[in-house]
Design a protein around this motif. Structure first.
Motif, mmCIF file in Angstrom:
data_model
loop_
_atom_site.group_PDB
_atom_site.id
_atom_site.type_symbol
_atom_site.label_atom_id
_atom_site.label_comp_id
_atom_site.label_asym_id
_atom_site.label_seq_id
_atom_site.Cartn_x
_atom_site.Cartn_y
_atom_site.Cartn_z
ATOM 1 N N ARG A 401 0.833 -1.217 0.000
ATOM 2 C CA ARG A 401 0.000 0.000 0.000
ATOM 3 C C ARG A 401 0.862 1.259 0.000
ATOM 4 N N GLN A 402 1.935 1.235 0.790
ATOM 5 C CA GLN A 402 2.746 2.437 0.944
ATOM 6 C C GLN A 402 3.674 2.683 -0.240
ATOM 7 N N TYR A 404 3.906 0.538 -3.341
ATOM 8 C CA TYR A 404 3.463 0.095 -4.666
ATOM 9 C C TYR A 404 1.937 0.098 -4.752
ATOM 10 N N PRO A 405 1.288 1.245 -4.586
ATOM 11 C CA PRO A 405 -0.187 1.261 -4.563
ATOM 12 C C PRO A 405 -0.816 0.783 -5.865
ATOM 13 N N GLU A 406 -0.088 0.922 -7.000
ATOM 14 C CA GLU A 406 -0.659 0.495 -8.280
ATOM 15 C C GLU A 406 -0.766 -1.026 -8.378
ATOM 16 N N LEU A 408 -2.462 -2.844 -6.404
ATOM 17 C CA LEU A 408 -3.696 -3.248 -5.721
ATOM 18 C C LEU A 408 -4.409 -4.400 -6.421
ATOM 19 N N TRP A 433 -6.122 3.219 1.247
ATOM 20 C CA TRP A 433 -5.336 3.117 0.018
ATOM 21 C C TRP A 433 -5.339 4.453 -0.729
ATOM 22 N N PRO A 434 -4.179 4.915 -1.183
ATOM 23 C CA PRO A 434 -4.157 6.175 -1.955
ATOM 24 C C PRO A 434 -4.877 6.025 -3.283
ATOM 25 N N LEU A 436 -5.708 5.930 -7.076
ATOM 26 C CA LEU A 436 -4.897 5.501 -8.209
ATOM 27 C C LEU A 436 -5.220 6.332 -9.449
ATOM 28 N N CYS A 461 -11.637 7.045 -7.442
ATOM 29 C CA CYS A 461 -10.452 7.399 -8.228
ATOM 30 C C CYS A 461 -10.837 8.082 -9.536
#
Length: 895
Positions: A401-402, A404-406, A408, A433-434, A436, A461
């Motif tokens: 999550r911190q 490599y958020p892509e 997911l 989750w940030p 995307l 998103c």
């Protein structure tokens, strides 16, 4: 002079007046006065009122004329509503020359709107409904309206809505009327493939193959664990028992499974076998080995009915006879309802036939075969995870999550959705989750990610997209509506909100939905979304109705004219008749491809000479004419997708400072094998240019000077250098684009050049490497079209001008590297289009060509090295292209 107490009719008759001044009272408080003839009908007078009121204050506050009715005081001193608008004024006999315009009663307005929406959607809105549910779109238009009103000052795109919009949007009526289920007789589904992401219980017809009557119970076996028990009872009132017996079916059996997306949650259960009869009955418990607490929110219960065929061997053996199960019917239903409650009690599920009856013998498939985990992205390539990799990825999920958020989608695919502890962990993680970017978020709309929290996160998103960015992905977003488990979902709300707030998005959302209303499996869902959009855009209904009627008229007139061409007196179809035809049906219609083009030029319209007799329509703006071709008989959805990808490539290239002068002309599918294509002005095909600049048709394809000479004739003097520059850049762009997309069937009649030098391709009936062949021989043996006459133009007609050609090669390589860096986006967009049912894009295997051409999983150096090989191959083998072009010309001339 006013008629006074004698009454207006008496004065008319006594004085012999043919006209009299009438006072009109409008619902906006505006007063009008103008003369009318005694023989005028009420309908004519209403049109005159609207014409005179157009320049008055508050005119925009008026709704459609049909929403109002005239009232007057008649000769008996009673208030009378003039409902029959075909009556003449002299027959009405008003006592005073005063007519008041009032809004129709609510039910009448609703009836009018419902009739209009029925025509727009192409599906009758039935008032004797079989199903009423609070799930459907009661709240959607309300929320969209709120969004529209709060963002009215920020509207941009292809047009804004009037500022006094709230004055005539009847939201109370929307809340009451738009929640009604609409239905129509179901036709046979076109796609009989058994898939978990297939058809659901709320999409059914009046004549299902059979019906499952299911009793759902939850039985507790201990204080800590509960199992799911299904007490099933099934009957099949429309079973063709004679047909089944002729196929040697001895028994019938039911299988049931629980799925989460494409993942099987527990072992499939099988019912007892029963004999074939008109109403086969099972009365037993089907127990799934999974606890209630472990059921994910989006659990799907899948039933399939099989016919059992006994197979016997010629030689006797001690082994039992082998058995083959043939799928007959199936249906899916959600375990939880839209209120998040576990379904219980008895309910009926109307099934879909799995295959046509005539294909049953040859179609023996296993519906509940455990589906493999889809290929997942490692960098840019899709690979399967081993068990130890899954464990490591789950263990380090916080770090994913911190940092490599892509990634997911990978984490979601390895989540154990049949363990409520893991699901709770994933949901909690998803809340932090940030957001995307769209390139990664779009992948989460695939049917493999059905969890509502995931889909809500995805829409969150996508909300940051500007209108022009959202429009770029609108085609895919409409398709993935087919993957939603419920009619009322975040994606539907999001699309309606943006459609009601932006005219361009609304226009194309309407036609993307409307073009698939003939597909039984989506007609209900799409029809309801269309109804919600129309009810939120009452002021656009009139314009949309003109467009829909225009399509109907074009289809009818094209067929009639095509038939007339085979009659000896075809010359009787004079130019005057053609102009009358076009003017009567299209003069008030806006352009389908650009709502800013309103004026229709009937004098310049014509029927084209090709086999399907497409119509050439002409619109005009303030400065010039714009041509549009209407085609009936061709499926343009693949052309739409290809042109969308070319448009996206153009955007990506320009973002990095590379303008390759691409020309993604407009294209819109409007229905079942009907659609419109934008005409590119001042352009011609390579075939015509070569033929007109050669002495012999046999040698035309090999005339390398034809293109350059044509450009010189169109660009005299200093203009030639700019034309060659346009040709060089556009040729580079289309070489790369056609290679990456695997565009097939490339010949000299579907490659065109504008007089300014821009080269562009048309007619994209084959892509993703589906190249044409004849007699088992591949007719297209080059990666893309780069002939020596193209090179001759690029080098300005000088064979030693290698500097120009090397610059062209560098443009190709730079363009290719940019596409490779964005390869995931193209793969995701094509993957989401699998729901469209295109013949050449129906499974993950079809997208493998795209992954290979974009070199996913390889370094930039490796990808560029491979492209250089393809480039040299296209140049070296270009003589084969010329031979194919020559054969194409011969075949065309001999038709």
């Amino acid at each position: 002079m006013p008629p006074g107490v004698y009454g207006m009719q008496d004065v008319w008759e006594r004085e012999g007046w043919q006209q009299i001044n009438i006072e009109f009272l409008l619902p906006t408080g505006i007063y009008l006065n103008f003369p009318v003839a005694r023989s005028d009908t009420i309908s004519t007078i209403k049109k005159m009122v609207w014409k005179n009121a157009r320049n008055e204050p508050l005119f925009s506050a008026l709704s459609d004329p049909d929403a109002y009715v005239f009232t007057c005081i008649n000769m008996t001193a009673e208030r009378e509503e003039l409902e029959d608008e075909q009556r003449r004024l002299c027959d009405v006999r008003p006592f005073m020359p005063i007519l008041r315009l009032v809004a129709r009663e609510g039910d009448r307005v609703e009836k009018l709107i419902t009739t209009q929406i029925s025509l727009l959607i192409g599906k009758g809105l039935c008032h004797t409904n079989r199903l009423l549910t609070s799930e459907l779109f009661g709240r959607l238009t309300m929320e969209a309206a709120k969004h529209l009103l709060t963002t009215a000052a920020e509207l941009y795109g292809f047009g804004s809505y009037p500022q006094d919009l709230p004055m005539f949007l009847k939201w109370n009526a929307l809340r009451k009327k738009s929640t009604v289920f609409r239905s129509a007789k179901r036709e046979k589904p076109e796609d009989y493939t058994l898939q978990v992401n297939g058809r659901w219980e709320f999409i059914y017809g009046e004549y299902p193959l059979c019906q499952f009557k299911v009793s759902l119970k939850v039985t507790t076996s201990s204080r800590l664990h509960s199992y799911i028990f299904f007490q099933i009872y099934m009957k099949a009132p429309h079973f063709q028992t004679s047909a089944l017996q002729s196929l040697s079916f001895s028994q019938l059996v039911v299988q049931a499974g629980l799925f989460h997306g494409s993942e099987l949650l527990c072992k499939v259960v099988t019912s007892n076998e029963v004999s074939v009869c008109s109403e086969p009955v099972w009365d037993q418990k089907l127990v799934f080995d999974i606890g209630v607490s472990d059921l994910p929110r989006m659990s799907c219960l899948c039933f399939a009915l099989y016919g059992v065929i006994e197979k016997t061997k010629k030689r006797p053996t001690k082994k039992k006879n082998k058995r083959a199960d043939c799928p007959l019917a199936w249906v899916n239903t959600m375990v939880f309802d839209y209120k998040d409650q576990l379904k219980t009690g008895e309910f009926s599920l109307s099934t879909w036939p799995s295959v046509p009856a005539e294909s049953i013998k040859t179609t023996l498939i296993n519906f509940f075969q455990h589906l493999k985990l889809r290929e997942i992205v490692d960098n840019k390539n899709y690979t399967e995870f081993f068990e130890d990799e899954k464990e490591l990825l789950w263990k380090l999920r916080e770090e994913v999550r911190q940092r490599y958020p892509e990634s997911l989608p990978k984490l979601l695919l390895i989540t154990k959705w049949n363990k409520h502890e893991d699901v709770a962990q994933m949901v909690g993680l998803l809340r932090k989750w940030p957001e995307l970017p769209a390139i990664h978020a779009l992948e989460l709309l695939d049917y493999s990610f059905p969890d509502p929290h995931v889909r809500s996160f995805t829409i969150r998103c996508l909300r940051i997209l500007r209108n022009d960015e959202l429009f770029q992905y609108l085609l895919q977003l409409v398709q993935v509506l087919k993957y939603e488990s419920y009619l009322d979902c975040d994606l539907t709300c999001f699309l309606l909100e943006r459609a009601l707030a932006n005219k361009k998005i609304g226009h194309f959302l309407f036609w993307h939905l409307r073009s698939e209303m003939h597909v039984p499996s989506v007609s209900l869902r799409f029809g309801l979304i269309l109804e919600a959009y129309c009810r939120g855009s009452i002021f656009l209904i009139k314009s949309l109705m003109k467009q829909v009627c225009c399509i109907y008229s074009l289809c009818e007139k094209q067929i009639n004219f095509s038939s007339a061409l085979h009659i000896s007196h075809v010359k009787a179809v004079t130019r005057k008749r053609k102009q009358s035809l076009f003017r009567n049906h299209l003069c008030t219609s806006v352009s389908f491809l650009d709502a800013n083009l309103f004026c229709f030029s009937a004098d310049k319209c014509k029927f084209m000479d090709s086999k399907m007799k497409p119509l050439w329509l002409m619109y005009k703006d303030k400065y010039d004419h714009v041509g549009i071709i209407f085609k009936n008989g061709d499926d343009l959805r693949q052309d739409m997708l290809t042109l969308q990808m070319i448009q996206l490539m153009d955007v990506l290239w320009k973002t990095e400072g590379l303008d390759l002068r691409m020309l993604p002309y407009g294209c819109l599918s409007t229905g079942n094998k009907t659609g419109l294509i934008e005409v590119v002005k001042n352009s011609d095909t390579i075939a015509n240019i070569q033929r007109n600049n050669s002495n012999s048709a046999a040698t035309a394809a090999f005339n390398k000077d034809a293109l350059l000479n044509w450009l010189k004739s169109k660009n005299p003097g200093d203009k030639l250098d700019q034309a060659i520059e346009e040709f060089t850049l556009s040729c580079a762009g289309y070489c790369v684009a056609t290679y990456v997309l695997g565009i097939g069937d490339r010949h000299s009649d579907n490659i065109m050049i504008r007089e300014t030098g821009q080269l562009f391709h048309i007619d994209f009936g084959h892509f993703l490497g589906n190249f044409k062949s004849k007699f088992g021989i591949n007719r297209e043996r080059v990666p893309f079209i780069l002939t020596y006459d193209f090179v001759h133009v690029i080098q300005e007609g000088r064979t030693n001008n290698s500097e120009k050609f090397e610059r062209f090669r560098e443009c190709c390589e730079q363009a290719y590297k940019i596409l490779c860096r964005n390869g995931t986006l193209f793969v995701n967009l094509f993957a989401l289009m699998k729901a469209a049912g295109l013949p050449e894009l129906s499974s993950s295997k079809d997208i493998q060509y795209l992954k290979d051409s974009l070199a996913l999983g390889k370094s930039e150096e490796e990808a560029l090295k491979n492209f250089k090989v393809k480039f040299n191959e296209a140049l070296r083998e270009s003589w084969k292209t010329k031979v194919n072009w020559m054969m194409h010309s011969f075949a065309k001339d001999n038709r």
